[in-house]
Write a protein that holds these residues in place. Structure first.
Motif, PDB file in Angstrom:
ATOM      1  N   ASP A   1       0.830  -1.212   0.000  1.00  0.00           N
ATOM      2  CA  ASP A   1       0.000   0.000   0.000  1.00  0.00           C
ATOM      3  C   ASP A   1       0.866   1.264   0.000  1.00  0.00           C
ATOM      4  OD1 ASP A   1      -1.130  -0.304   3.498  1.00  0.00           O
ATOM      5  OD2 ASP A   1       0.837  -0.528   2.562  1.00  0.00           O
ATOM      6  N   ASP A   2       2.049   1.192   0.622  1.00  0.00           N
ATOM      7  CA  ASP A   2       2.954   2.344   0.599  1.00  0.00           C
ATOM      8  C   ASP A   2       3.547   2.546  -0.793  1.00  0.00           C
ATOM      9  OD1 ASP A   2       4.088   1.176   3.792  1.00  0.00           O
ATOM     10  OD2 ASP A   2       2.592   2.730   3.390  1.00  0.00           O
ATOM     11  N   LEU A   3       3.891   1.454  -1.453  1.00  0.00           N
ATOM     12  CA  LEU A   3       4.413   1.537  -2.819  1.00  0.00           C
ATOM     13  C   LEU A   3       3.362   2.110  -3.760  1.00  0.00           C
ATOM     14  CD1 LEU A   3       6.172  -1.950  -2.937  1.00  0.00           C
ATOM     15  CD2 LEU A   3       7.319   0.276  -2.792  1.00  0.00           C
ATOM     16  N   ILE A   4       2.140   1.598  -3.630  1.00  0.00           N
ATOM     17  CA  ILE A   4       1.041   2.066  -4.486  1.00  0.00           C
ATOM     18  C   ILE A   4       0.726   3.530  -4.187  1.00  0.00           C
ATOM     19  CG2 ILE A   4      -1.458   1.821  -4.878  1.00  0.00           C
ATOM     20  CD1 ILE A   4      -1.037  -1.225  -4.722  1.00  0.00           C
ATOM     21  N   GLY A   5       0.716   3.888  -2.899  1.00  0.00           N
ATOM     22  CA  GLY A   5       0.449   5.276  -2.524  1.00  0.00           C
ATOM     23  C   GLY A   5       1.472   6.230  -3.102  1.00  0.00           C
ATOM     24  N   THR A   6       2.725   5.858  -3.028  1.00  0.00           N
ATOM     25  CA  THR A   6       3.796   6.706  -3.543  1.00  0.00           C
ATOM     26  C   THR A   6       3.674   6.900  -5.054  1.00  0.00           C
ATOM     27  OG1 THR A   6       5.286   5.976  -1.781  1.00  0.00           O
ATOM     28  CG2 THR A   6       6.308   6.953  -3.737  1.00  0.00           C
ATOM     29  N   ILE A   7       3.488   5.790  -5.761  1.00  0.00           N
ATOM     30  CA  ILE A   7       3.423   5.859  -7.225  1.00  0.00           C
ATOM     31  C   ILE A   7       2.156   6.578  -7.680  1.00  0.00           C
ATOM     32  CG2 ILE A   7       3.176   4.441  -9.302  1.00  0.00           C
ATOM     33  CD1 ILE A   7       5.072   2.423  -7.881  1.00  0.00           C
ATOM     34  N   ALA A   8       1.053   6.336  -6.988  1.00  0.00           N
ATOM     35  CA  ALA A   8      -0.202   7.003  -7.354  1.00  0.00           C
ATOM     36  C   ALA A   8      -0.062   8.513  -7.283  1.00  0.00           C
ATOM     37  CB  ALA A   8      -1.334   6.524  -6.428  1.00  0.00           C
ATOM     38  N   LYS A   9       0.590   9.000  -6.232  1.00  0.00           N
ATOM     39  CA  LYS A   9       0.765  10.444  -6.071  1.00  0.00           C
ATOM     40  C   LYS A   9       1.731  11.008  -7.126  1.00  0.00           C
ATOM     41  CE  LYS A   9      -2.007  10.953  -2.567  1.00  0.00           C
ATOM     42  NZ  LYS A   9      -3.284  11.699  -2.725  1.00  0.00           N
ATOM     43  N   GLN A  10       2.779  10.231  -7.446  1.00  0.00           N
ATOM     44  CA  GLN A  10       3.707  10.678  -8.483  1.00  0.00           C
ATOM     45  C   GLN A  10       3.018  10.730  -9.843  1.00  0.00           C
ATOM     46  OE1 GLN A  10       7.159   8.146  -8.429  1.00  0.00           O
ATOM     47  NE2 GLN A  10       7.788   8.740  -6.363  1.00  0.00           N
ATOM     48  N   ALA A  11       2.235   9.690 -10.155  1.00  0.00           N
ATOM     49  CA  ALA A  11       1.541   9.614 -11.450  1.00  0.00           C
ATOM     50  C   ALA A  11       0.510  10.732 -11.585  1.00  0.00           C
ATOM     51  CB  ALA A  11       0.874   8.253 -11.609  1.00  0.00           C
ATOM     52  N   GLU A  12      -0.107  11.077 -10.465  1.00  0.00           N
ATOM     53  CA  GLU A  12      -1.098  12.166 -10.475  1.00  0.00           C
ATOM     54  C   GLU A  12      -0.450  13.475 -10.922  1.00  0.00           C
ATOM     55  OE1 GLU A  12      -2.633  13.412  -6.669  1.00  0.00           O
ATOM     56  OE2 GLU A  12      -4.631  13.635  -7.511  1.00  0.00           O
ATOM     57  N   LYS A  13       0.769  13.710 -10.427  1.00  0.00           N
ATOM     58  CA  LYS A  13       1.477  14.939 -10.784  1.00  0.00           C
ATOM     59  C   LYS A  13       1.840  14.969 -12.265  1.00  0.00           C
ATOM     60  CE  LYS A  13       3.459  15.678  -6.178  1.00  0.00           C
ATOM     61  NZ  LYS A  13       4.695  15.642  -5.344  1.00  0.00           N
ATOM     62  N   GLU A  14       1.922  13.756 -12.862  1.00  0.00           N
ATOM     63  CA  GLU A  14       2.257  13.690 -14.282  1.00  0.00           C
ATOM     64  C   GLU A  14       1.012  13.597 -15.160  1.00  0.00           C
ATOM     65  OE1 GLU A  14       6.397  11.241 -13.467  1.00  0.00           O
ATOM     66  OE2 GLU A  14       5.377  11.006 -15.406  1.00  0.00           O
TER      67      GLU A  14
END
Length: 941
Positions: free
Chosen positions: A114-127
């Protein structure tokens, strides 16, 4: 240009879901390998790809737990059970499949998925990406934003759920998704061993969020709290902050979103096929080929809004989809909604007379929902006496009131509790409430108000599973309750009465039952809603519970002298058959011994060339084997007759007099609502639904059931051909509907059409054959089966079935549609929405699959008939009570109801019963009810 979409799958959440979804029917290949977890995950993956055709996709795995959380709280997830061996074996296979499909695996030692998914989700949102987190775990709701969504497998065949900001706001009653962290921190999570704030549950956490916004806001304003809650929150402030930190998904892990790496690309098909062949995933191999050859278009392609996706249905035929599973196993390892009871964390108290009792009663009457459970001296509610009653209205808390042995004192005590039981505003919760209602009826206590029976609720949620409390507790609460045998011992002369158990042990045992049942109710209530069976539960099964309790308490009168004379007659019949069999065999032997009988029939008499044998190598003398041979060999028919009469004598004629209640002088059967998956009732102690009616001697047993006295007469009301009427209506077969509307003899009408003769010229044999087909079609009769039941050859039987389908083409279409629906959804349903789950509908085994296909056709018909008669029973019972009639409903046997009618009320009752039964449910075909009267059940029938 449309916004690109990224799908991130929580591997272990989906793996565990797949494994537990198939726990009662694991997928095992020819090597003995349990492939359930692999199959479940791959189906989830394929479902996402098939539905969504995502631009980018990756799968995140846990590895070695959360280092950060364990550092601040070593007990984090300490309650977790050992990972099942089948899942440990599955993970390497799943990762190899993903590698072969060129799907990136996100994994980092000491970091949770869930931490990995949370991190990537937030990064992808910015892109500029829309991210969908594919998981059943509600904790992810804290990450939801304008462009980050939860893609949740919905339960009970309802497709998927997309949670955006509005859904999270509604679900958790928060203004912002980030407040879900505060909610989780306040409430804690028994599965992850996050402590939370003591005494704060779902409702209190939501109340605090509404008032104070955050955990910090609550802790800054504890002066506004009162009493023990104030003390608890202030004393555990640090624990609350720690819990919030444990519940927070980390969004700055050492992992980077690289769009090129996550782009869904062409898989290595040969490598995937190789793995699937090793696992024996033939159907998944076909699915894979279709999906990646472009044959399977996504159901929601081009509609990327959450609203559009929320309405998408289950995946195509032949696919076992975890987004439509019948089991709520999704949160087996990580969801805060799954509760765990522990032996140390509970408060169970025995209530003594006096002030303690007064305070308890005052508190009790202020509740809205209370679980209660009676403890008695035995299993028969009409004989057993109260030993105590347990109450619970909050998880892990409850109270126990022990009852005195003296009946007058016990009655005085129950009178103190009467206001609770008769309070309409308090919902009563229980497991098998019919038992408790019958026990309390002996004390002249009527249980009023809304009822919630966990046994009945689970029956509607998962009809094929067992429904006893121990199984439900272990399955849904991860907790094994104390067994009654630990207190009173096993069956036998040394077994204690519950009254002999010390009160402190009674308290622990009884309140635990009430506590567990209360928690099960909290678990099942939303499940009923998601299965769309709330109306069936509240309007049919719960009202019927009360009807059945009254019928069972009433009982039926039995003519013992008649049964005694019938027993003597049967003795003579059995002796005559024995003599006949011995003469044909040329020697005496034990007819009841399958081994000796097989030797006589198949070795000595050589009645068949290649006799069928059992697994142990003995000749099979099973009923179906002998029935097939009976018409060619008189001795076999005699053996079948002998078996029938000896069973009739032992099961009914000699047993029924021993089942008469000494106090009432009547027989009181026990109707069970949770046995037949179709929804039919079953009868036990004694079983009055299986009394043979096709033989003269079998029918005579009904003669023993008589009215209460000369002022009464028995009335039998029977639905005429209800299953045929239902299938005609559901299939919209106009020819059959018209025949029923015109009041034609449906079997003669069918015979006229299939044999192409005027209805007036239909022979008795033609009508009989048509009747066999009419009823056999519902059960998937084959040409072989039809020829066995008639004088037709197999060729003639096949021709008759083919002609039948040509005559009624819509009937054939309906049957095919039912099978297709079952393949697509995993279940079929009745006119009232009762579901029959068919886990084998896509089985690779043709025999197993064929049985499921027959059930797909039969279950909606048989189940709808069961639903309709239940409605009739409820309505008739209500009218009899409202009219203050002396007439009582006594028995229900499949499509028939039996009444003890007070003779002066007869004409009114006949009209009432016929009207209510025929108007119970509106079909395109009229329901027709035949009424019969008599001095015994046989004559009335």
């Amino acid at each position: 240009m449309s916004q690109k979409r990224l799908f991130l799958l929580d591997a272990y959440a989906l793996i565990f879901r797949g494994y537990y979804a198939l726990i009662k029917n694991p997928r095992v290949n020819s090597k003995g390998q349990d492939t359930s977890a692999i199959m479940g995950f791959v189906n989830s993956l394929f479902d996402v790809i098939k539905r969504e055709r995502p631009d980018h996709l990756a799968v995140a795995f846990d590895k070695e737990g959360s280092r950060d959380r364990l550092e601040i709280f070593p007990e984090y997830k300490a309650n977790r059970d050992e990972t099942p061996e089948a899942i440990k074996i599955a993970v390497p296979y799943i990762q190899n499949i993903l590698k072969a499909m060129h799907i990136p695996i996100i994994e980092q030692a000491g970091v949770e998925a869930d931490d990995l998914i949370g991190t990537i989700a937030k990064q992808a949102e910015k892109e500029g990406y829309q991210t969908y987190m594919v998981t059943p775990d509600k904790d992810y709701a804290q990450l939801v934003s304008e462009n980050i969504f939860m893609y949740r497998p919905a339960r009970m065949g309802n497709g998927i759920e997309i949670w955006g900001i509005p859904e999270v706001q509604k679900k958790f009653e928060v203004e912002r998704p980030e407040q879900v962290i505060d909610y989780l921190g306040m409430m804690g999570d028994a599965v992850d061993n996050i402590p939370g704030l003591p005494g704060v549950g779902d409702k209190t956490a939501k109340k605090f969020i509404a008032a104070y916004g955050t955990m910090e806001g609550l802790l800054a304003n504890t002066h506004e709290l009162k009493g023990k809650m104030k003390e608890k929150v202030e004393a555990n402030a640090e624990l609350g902050l720690l819990s919030k930190k444990l519940a927070t998904i980390i969004i700055d892990c050492d992992v980077t979103f690289n769009a090129d790496d996550y782009e869904l690309s062409e898989p290595d098909s040969s490598k995937v096929h190789e793995i699937f062949e090793e696992l024996e995933f033939r159907r998944l191999k076909d699915q894979f080929t279709k999906i990646f050859s472009g044959e399977a278009a996504a159901t929601t392609q081009g509609t990327s809004t959450p609203a559009a996706k929320k309405s998408s249905k289950q995946a195509g035929a032949g696919q076992f989809s975890l987004f439509g599973e019948t089991e709520d196993s999704s949160e087996a390892t990580s969801s805060s909604s799954r509760k765990t009871i522990t032996n140390t964390e509970h408060f169970y108290q025995s209530i003594n007379p006096g002030m303690a009792m007064k305070l308890f009663l005052k508190n009790l009457l202020q509740q809205e929902h209370v679980c209660f459970d009676t403890e008695t001296t035995g299993l028969d509610p009409l004989v057993a006496e109260l030993v105590g009653i347990a109450f619970s209205w909050e998880a892990t808390k409850g109270f126990y009131i022990p009852f005195p042995e003296d009946r007058i004192e016990a009655q005085a005590l129950i009178e103190e509790l009467r206001p609770f039981f008769e309070a309409e505003h308090i919902s009563k919760i229980g497991q098998n409430l019919k038992y408790d209602i019958k026990v309390l009826a002996k004390y002249n206590i009527e249980v009023k108000g809304k009822l919630f029976d966990t046994m009945l609720a689970h029956y509607l949620i998962n009809p094929d599973m067992r429904h006893n409390m121990d199984v439900l507790s272990e399955t849904y609460l991860n907790y094994t309750p104390v067994s009654i045998t630990e207190l009173i011992g096993k069956k036998g002369k040394n077994q204690l009465s519950f009254r002999q158990v010390p009160v402190d042990q009674q308290t622990e045992y009884a309140v635990e039952d009430a506590d567990i049942t209360f928690q099960l109710k909290e678990h099942f209530a939303p499940e009923l809603n998601e299965a769309k069976t709330v109306s069936l539960f509240e309007d049919i099964e719960i009202p019927l519970l009360r009807v059945l309790a009254d019928m069972e308490i009433e009982g039926i009168n039995l003519d013992k002298k008649f049964l005694e004379s019938l027993s003597n007659e049967l003795d003579n019949d059995i002796k005559a058959l024995e003599s006949k069999i011995y003469t044909a065999a040329g020697e005496e032997f034990n007819i009841a011994s399958p081994k000796q009988l097989g030797v006589i029939l198949f070795e000595k008499m050589k009645l068949v060339d290649k006799p069928k044998k059992t697994k142990t190598g003995q000749y099979s003398t099973a009923e179906d084997v002998l029935s097939y041979l009976a018409k060619d060999h008189e001795i076999i028919q005699s053996v079948l007759d002998y078996r029938g009469l000896t069973k009739l004598k032992s099961t009914y004629v000699d047993a029924l007099p021993n089942q008469v209640n000494e106090t009432t002088g009547r027989v009181h059967t026990d109707y069970m609502q949770t046995v037949a998956a179709t929804g039919r009732l079953s009868s036990n102690n004694p079983n009055l639904q299986n009394i043979p009616i096709r033989t003269e001697r079998g029918r005579q047993v009904r003669k023993a059931f008589v009215p209460r006295n000369d002022d009464y007469t028995l009335l039998a009301a029977d639905y005429s051909q209800i299953e045929l009427r239902i299938i005609a209506a559901l299939s919209e077969e106009e020819t059959m509907i018209e025949a029923f509307r015109n009041g034609e003899d449906i079997h003669a009408s069918t015979a006229a059409r299939v044999f192409n003769v005027p209805i007036s010229e239909v022979s008795r044999e033609q009508r009989s054959n048509a009747k066999t087909v009419n009823f056999g079609i519902i059960y998937g009769v084959s040409a072989f089966g039809l020829s066995n039941q008639t004088s037709l050859s197999r060729g003639e039987a096949k021709e008759l079935i083919d002609t039948y389908y040509k005559t009624y083409p819509k009937l054939r279409n309906y049957m095919s549609e039912q099978v297709d629906f079952a393949r697509e959804n995993g279940y079929v349903q009745t006119v009232l929405g009762r579901r029959r789950y068919l886990k084998d509908i896509n089985s690779a085994n043709a025999v197993v699959r064929g049985a499921a296909e027959r059930n797909a056709v039969n279950a909606p018909i048989q189940g709808s008939a069961a639903d309709i008669i239940k409605i009739a029973m409820i309505n008739i019972h209500k009218k009899l009570k409202e009219g203050n009639y002396k007439t009582k409903m006594l028995l229900q046997v499949h499509d028939e109801l039996v009444f003890d009618v007070f003779k002066p009320e007869l004409e009114d009752i006949k009209t009432l019963i016929k009207t209510e039964m025929e108007s119970a449910y509106q079909l395109a075909v009229p329901l027709d009810v035949d009424l019969g009267l008599g001095k015994d059940w046989l004559e009335a029938h």
